[in-house]
Scaffold this motif. Structure first.
Motif, PDB file in Angstrom:
ATOM      1  N   ARG A 170       0.826  -1.216   0.000  1.00  0.00           N
ATOM      2  CA  ARG A 170       0.000   0.000   0.000  1.00  0.00           C
ATOM      3  C   ARG A 170       0.856   1.259   0.000  1.00  0.00           C
ATOM      4  O   ARG A 170       0.520   2.245  -0.666  1.00  0.00           O
ATOM      5  CB  ARG A 170      -0.916   0.003   1.231  1.00  0.00           C
ATOM      6  CG  ARG A 170      -1.961   1.113   1.237  1.00  0.00           C
ATOM      7  CD  ARG A 170      -2.756   1.100   2.521  1.00  0.00           C
ATOM      8  NE  ARG A 170      -1.977   1.578   3.644  1.00  0.00           N
ATOM      9  CZ  ARG A 170      -1.808   2.867   3.946  1.00  0.00           C
ATOM     10  NH1 ARG A 170      -2.354   3.814   3.191  1.00  0.00           N
ATOM     11  NH2 ARG A 170      -1.100   3.217   5.006  1.00  0.00           N
ATOM     12  N   LEU A 171       1.970   1.244   0.737  1.00  0.00           N
ATOM     13  CA  LEU A 171       2.791   2.438   0.871  1.00  0.00           C
ATOM     14  C   LEU A 171       3.759   2.638  -0.295  1.00  0.00           C
ATOM     15  O   LEU A 171       4.246   3.748  -0.509  1.00  0.00           O
ATOM     16  CB  LEU A 171       3.583   2.384   2.181  1.00  0.00           C
ATOM     17  CG  LEU A 171       2.746   2.477   3.468  1.00  0.00           C
ATOM     18  CD1 LEU A 171       3.620   2.266   4.692  1.00  0.00           C
ATOM     19  CD2 LEU A 171       2.036   3.822   3.542  1.00  0.00           C
ATOM     20  N   ALA A 172       4.057   1.578  -1.040  1.00  0.00           N
ATOM     21  CA  ALA A 172       4.953   1.727  -2.185  1.00  0.00           C
ATOM     22  C   ALA A 172       4.253   2.513  -3.289  1.00  0.00           C
ATOM     23  O   ALA A 172       3.095   2.247  -3.593  1.00  0.00           O
ATOM     24  CB  ALA A 172       5.371   0.356  -2.712  1.00  0.00           C
ATOM     25  N   PRO A 173       4.914   3.507  -3.896  1.00  0.00           N
ATOM     26  CA  PRO A 173       4.293   4.268  -4.984  1.00  0.00           C
ATOM     27  C   PRO A 173       3.875   3.344  -6.125  1.00  0.00           C
ATOM     28  O   PRO A 173       4.613   2.411  -6.485  1.00  0.00           O
ATOM     29  CB  PRO A 173       5.404   5.223  -5.428  1.00  0.00           C
ATOM     30  CG  PRO A 173       6.375   5.269  -4.295  1.00  0.00           C
ATOM     31  CD  PRO A 173       6.293   3.942  -3.620  1.00  0.00           C
ATOM     32  N   ASN A 174       2.713   3.587  -6.693  1.00  0.00           N
ATOM     33  CA  ASN A 174       2.184   2.699  -7.723  1.00  0.00           C
ATOM     34  C   ASN A 174       3.149   2.521  -8.884  1.00  0.00           C
ATOM     35  O   ASN A 174       3.303   1.430  -9.425  1.00  0.00           O
ATOM     36  CB  ASN A 174       0.845   3.248  -8.233  1.00  0.00           C
ATOM     37  CG  ASN A 174       0.167   2.302  -9.204  1.00  0.00           C
ATOM     38  OD1 ASN A 174       0.182   1.087  -9.012  1.00  0.00           O
ATOM     39  ND2 ASN A 174      -0.403   2.849 -10.262  1.00  0.00           N
ATOM     40  N   GLU A 175       3.841   3.606  -9.270  1.00  0.00           N
ATOM     41  CA  GLU A 175       4.725   3.529 -10.430  1.00  0.00           C
ATOM     42  C   GLU A 175       5.984   2.712 -10.172  1.00  0.00           C
ATOM     43  O   GLU A 175       6.707   2.342 -11.102  1.00  0.00           O
ATOM     44  CB  GLU A 175       5.106   4.928 -10.902  1.00  0.00           C
ATOM     45  CG  GLU A 175       5.932   5.739  -9.927  1.00  0.00           C
ATOM     46  CD  GLU A 175       5.081   6.520  -8.934  1.00  0.00           C
ATOM     47  OE1 GLU A 175       5.632   7.393  -8.228  1.00  0.00           O
ATOM     48  OE2 GLU A 175       3.847   6.269  -8.882  1.00  0.00           O
ATOM     49  N   GLN A 176       6.284   2.398  -8.903  1.00  0.00           N
ATOM     50  CA  GLN A 176       7.442   1.558  -8.558  1.00  0.00           C
ATOM     51  C   GLN A 176       7.048   0.333  -7.738  1.00  0.00           C
ATOM     52  O   GLN A 176       7.905  -0.391  -7.244  1.00  0.00           O
ATOM     53  CB  GLN A 176       8.476   2.376  -7.769  1.00  0.00           C
ATOM     54  CG  GLN A 176       9.189   3.459  -8.559  1.00  0.00           C
ATOM     55  CD  GLN A 176      10.220   4.184  -7.712  1.00  0.00           C
ATOM     56  OE1 GLN A 176       9.916   5.151  -7.019  1.00  0.00           O
ATOM     57  NE2 GLN A 176      11.461   3.704  -7.753  1.00  0.00           N
ATOM     58  N   ARG A 177       5.765   0.099  -7.641  1.00  0.00           N
ATOM     59  CA  ARG A 177       5.277  -0.961  -6.758  1.00  0.00           C
ATOM     60  C   ARG A 177       5.733  -2.344  -7.202  1.00  0.00           C
ATOM     61  O   ARG A 177       6.128  -3.180  -6.389  1.00  0.00           O
ATOM     62  CB  ARG A 177       3.751  -0.898  -6.694  1.00  0.00           C
ATOM     63  CG  ARG A 177       3.130  -1.824  -5.656  1.00  0.00           C
ATOM     64  CD  ARG A 177       1.634  -1.612  -5.596  1.00  0.00           C
ATOM     65  NE  ARG A 177       1.304  -0.321  -5.018  1.00  0.00           N
ATOM     66  CZ  ARG A 177       0.201   0.368  -5.313  1.00  0.00           C
ATOM     67  NH1 ARG A 177      -0.658  -0.104  -6.205  1.00  0.00           N
ATOM     68  NH2 ARG A 177      -0.036   1.523  -4.733  1.00  0.00           N
ATOM     69  N   GLY A 178       5.684  -2.617  -8.490  1.00  0.00           N
ATOM     70  CA  GLY A 178       6.090  -3.930  -8.978  1.00  0.00           C
ATOM     71  C   GLY A 178       7.542  -4.234  -8.663  1.00  0.00           C
ATOM     72  O   GLY A 178       7.881  -5.339  -8.215  1.00  0.00           O
ATOM     73  N   GLN A 179       8.425  -3.248  -8.901  1.00  0.00           N
ATOM     74  CA  GLN A 179       9.835  -3.457  -8.617  1.00  0.00           C
ATOM     75  C   GLN A 179      10.080  -3.631  -7.123  1.00  0.00           C
ATOM     76  O   GLN A 179      10.861  -4.495  -6.705  1.00  0.00           O
ATOM     77  CB  GLN A 179      10.659  -2.276  -9.130  1.00  0.00           C
ATOM     78  CG  GLN A 179      12.156  -2.422  -8.908  1.00  0.00           C
ATOM     79  CD  GLN A 179      12.743  -3.561  -9.705  1.00  0.00           C
ATOM     80  OE1 GLN A 179      12.977  -3.437 -10.897  1.00  0.00           O
ATOM     81  NE2 GLN A 179      12.987  -4.700  -9.063  1.00  0.00           N
TER      82      GLN A 179
END
Length: 404
Positions: A335-344
């Motif tokens: 939830r806290l990881a930015p969506n644009e870097q969430r996968g990585q």
């Protein structure tokens, strides 16, 4: 104690996209477990070599360590729905090729490695997509459902896989595995809607720059850093399973009792997930992560008292109950990881978990060899308690202001 948000699970299953993601993940996990049994049987039947059999089994585990750093970035640079479908379709083909009669074992090894390597970007995409699929109040329940069913499938998968392979043979079982990936791809295509790639830089960004950016994100964000620290305490949580056989021998017990002991921690974890998600309000769960992490390894310290079989089962199950905090840590990290870097970020965290659990198994073995089963397990428990203090304190300080 009152039940908390009892309809959250039903509300999660009311979302068609979640049902598709959940069923696809369940099919893939079932297929993976079946394939592990089938491959070990196939290799041993052909070679009679325990070493080669173990080597092929290792080829199903090593890619999880490499896949996060190497391929997790794909879940941010490409549309996640299409990435999951592409991975499952490719895995269908790779596993189907293993079924070809007379396929050389070295080629099967390459196919096994490639198939399991693709699990990392697919899993990263699925996990990263979940906060977009579920409303915020339902999202923690969705994470808990996925965790619970995944653990349950892990527990049941090997036993069921053994029965299927015994009845149908390894090649037919591998064909069933290929079919599970095809079904997962179809479910994703039918139930998950198209979304654009989440990453701002598009697919042209290199994997190296994406990976280093993900590392900087986790290392430079106190909340993510602390959550990953709490998650990597799993290195100590796997030790009882790894040393159950010598511990059972030290207690004068046999193989059957050792198997029951190995199941105690995961069974306790499943119970803990039910208790945590049913009776603890969602807003309080982040606050409990630190105390539960501290408490999780304490039952191991009681090994110094050399308790009997029944007490060991209770202690190890209690440890499993406490490790249920991992569900909340997982949900908060995503939830806290930015969506644009969430996968990585998810890919890197997954690889870190695989690595530390492997190190934990090695540590547990070394401690038992040095101090005996009871002493080694107690030392591991003390080390685990000490290791949990920094991330627990870090999370209590870094917890976002909208948390209690």
């Amino acid at each position: 104690m009152p039940r908390t948000n009892p309809g959250a699970g039903l509300r999660a299953f009311a979302v068609a996209e979640f049902r598709g993601l959940w069923a696809g993940a369940l099919l893939s996990r079932a297929g993976d477990q079946l394939a592990r049994v089938a491959l070990t049987v196939l290799v041993y039947q052909r070679t009679g070599s325990a070493a080669l059999t173990a080597a092929v089994y290792a080829l199903t585990l090593v890619p999880a360590l490499l896949g996060g750093p190497l391929l997790g970035w794909l879940a941010d640079r490409h549309p996640r729905r299409e990435l999951m479908i592409a991975c499952d379709v490719t895995r269908t083909v790779l596993v189907a090729l293993m079924v070809v009669p007379g396929m050389p074992l070295p080629v099967i090894g390459v196919l096994v490695f490639a198939s399991h390597l693709l699990e990392s970007p697919s899993k990263a995409a699925r996990v990263a997509l979940l906060p977009e699929v579920l409303p915020a109040p339902v999202y923690p329940a969705g994470v808990a459902i996925n965790f619970f069913t995944s653990q349950l499938m892990t527990l049941a998968g090997f036993a069921a896989g053994g029965v299927v392979v015994a009845l149908t043979g390894p090649l037919t079982s591998l064909a069933v595995d290929a079919a599970t990936f095809a079904a997962a791809a179809a479910l994703t295509a039918l139930t998950v809607r198209r979304r654009p790639a989440a990453g701002r830089d598009g697919p042209g960004r290199s994997w190296w720059s994406s990976t280093t950016a993900g590392l900087r994100l986790i290392a430079g964000t106190p909340s993510l850093r602390s959550l990953l620290g709490l998650a990597t305490l799993a290195a100590f949580h796997v030790i009882p399973e790894a040393i159950a056989v010598p511990y059972a021998h030290a207690l004068g017990l046999g193989t059957a009792e050792a198997g029951v002991m190995m199941a105690a921690v995961p069974v306790g974890t499943l119970l803990g997930v039910v208790l945590l998600t049913t009776f603890v309000p969602e807003r309080l769960r982040p606050r409990l992560m630190g105390p539960l992490a501290l408490a999780a390894c304490l039952p191991l310290v009681a090994s110094l008292l050399r308790p009997g079989f029944a007490v060991v089962l209770v202690l190890w199950a209690l440890m499993g109950v406490c490790t249920a905090y991992q569900v909340s840590a997982n949900a908060e990290f995503v939830r806290l990881a930015p969506n644009e870097q969430r996968g990585q970020a998810v890919g890197l965290a997954s690889s870190a978990l695989v690595a530390v659990q492997g190190l934990g198994v090695l540590l547990g073995g070394a401690l038992v060899e040095w101090a005996g089963p009871a002493g080694g397990l107690a030392i591991a428990g003390l080390l685990g308690v000490a290791a949990s203090v920094p991330p627990a304190i870090g999370w209590s300080r870094a917890r976002p202001p909208d948390h209690p």
